[in-house]
Design a protein around this motif. Structure first.
Motif, PDB file in Angstrom:
ATOM      1  N   VAL A 122      37.653  51.455  28.027  1.00  0.00           N
ATOM      2  CA  VAL A 122      37.515  50.260  28.864  1.00  0.00           C
ATOM      3  C   VAL A 122      36.332  50.450  29.811  1.00  0.00           C
ATOM      4  O   VAL A 122      36.271  51.443  30.547  1.00  0.00           O
ATOM      5  CB  VAL A 122      38.801  49.991  29.679  1.00  0.00           C
ATOM      6  N   PHE A 123      35.421  49.496  29.789  1.00  0.00           N
ATOM      7  CA  PHE A 123      34.279  49.487  30.703  1.00  0.00           C
ATOM      8  C   PHE A 123      34.627  48.542  31.851  1.00  0.00           C
ATOM      9  O   PHE A 123      34.879  47.357  31.625  1.00  0.00           O
ATOM     10  CB  PHE A 123      33.020  48.997  29.986  1.00  0.00           C
ATOM     11  N   VAL A 124      34.680  49.064  33.066  1.00  0.00           N
ATOM     12  CA  VAL A 124      34.936  48.233  34.242  1.00  0.00           C
ATOM     13  C   VAL A 124      33.585  47.792  34.792  1.00  0.00           C
ATOM     14  O   VAL A 124      32.759  48.630  35.183  1.00  0.00           O
ATOM     15  CB  VAL A 124      35.740  48.995  35.319  1.00  0.00           C
ATOM     16  N   ALA A 125      33.358  46.492  34.783  1.00  0.00           N
ATOM     17  CA  ALA A 125      32.075  45.938  35.221  1.00  0.00           C
ATOM     18  C   ALA A 125      32.233  45.221  36.554  1.00  0.00           C
ATOM     19  O   ALA A 125      33.233  44.529  36.780  1.00  0.00           O
ATOM     20  CB  ALA A 125      31.547  44.962  34.170  1.00  0.00           C
ATOM     21  N   PRO A 126      31.254  45.352  37.433  1.00  0.00           N
ATOM     22  CA  PRO A 126      31.255  44.529  38.648  1.00  0.00           C
ATOM     23  C   PRO A 126      30.838  43.109  38.266  1.00  0.00           C
ATOM     24  O   PRO A 126      30.222  42.914  37.208  1.00  0.00           O
ATOM     25  CB  PRO A 126      30.190  45.203  39.514  1.00  0.00           C
TER      26      PRO A 126
END
Length: 190
Positions: A122-126
């Motif tokens: 999972v890539f957590v993006a702002p």
């Protein structure tokens, strides 16, 4: 649930991944255990060796690389190393739990390649780089030069978000935590 699964959270610094991972650990303690990364930096205020990170000297980290003690490692900045110790994976799986990782973007890609279908990445993006810069400034843990390095690195890391199974945009932390919880529960239920 298969206990030899892993969930990988990666993000640019300041995107909120550590807060989301802590939320998952609080809500899924019977299923998940945190893989404590090793690093060659000094502890920040309130960080505890063996709980937040395994803090190693640069020399000890390099010896660990030579002795193949790491599943993956990265020299994030000159002489600033982060990595996943093989003994962490063995420790958690021997306790019958799935592993949750909180790692940098390159580490997340490496872990996904290593674990393949056993992993959910999972890539957590702002919401934007501007929001990310604001969050980093509020955190107040870096000087201006280090802050600018992190923002530049974040812009580069954002180009890798599609290398992950899922992208989670953290615009509202409560909502992002709930979405992460649903992703983790669905993955472990298979």
């Amino acid at each position: 649930m298969s206990s030899n699964k892993v969930i990988i959270f990666s993000a640019p610094s300041g995107a909120g991944k550590t807060t989301i991972v802590k939320h998952l650990l609080q809500n899924m303690a019977s299923q998940l255990s945190f893989s404590i990364s090793a690093c060659s930096r000094a502890p920040r205020q309130n960080e505890v060796n063996g709980k937040d990170y395994h803090f190693l000297s640069i020399e000890d980290f390099k010896k660990g690389i030579e002795n193949k003690l790491f599943l993956e490692w990265e020299e994030v900045y000159p002489n600033l190393f982060y990595g996943t110790l093989l003994e962490e994976v063995e420790r958690i799986w021997s306790n019958g739990k799935a592993i949750i990782f909180d790692v940098d973007v390159k580490g997340g890609i490496s872990l996904k390649q290593h674990f393949g279908e056993k992993a959910l990445s999972v890539f957590v993006a702002p919401p934007s780089l501007g929001v990310l810069e604001e969050r980093l400034r509020k955190r107040g843990t870096e000087n201006e030069e280090d802050l600018q390095k992190r923002i530049g690195k974040a812009a580069q890391e954002m180009t890798h978000k599609n290398d992950f199974d899922k992208v989670l945009v953290n615009e509202n932390l409560e909502r992002a935590c709930q979405q992460a919880l649903e992703m983790a529960q669905d993955f472990l239920a298979d």
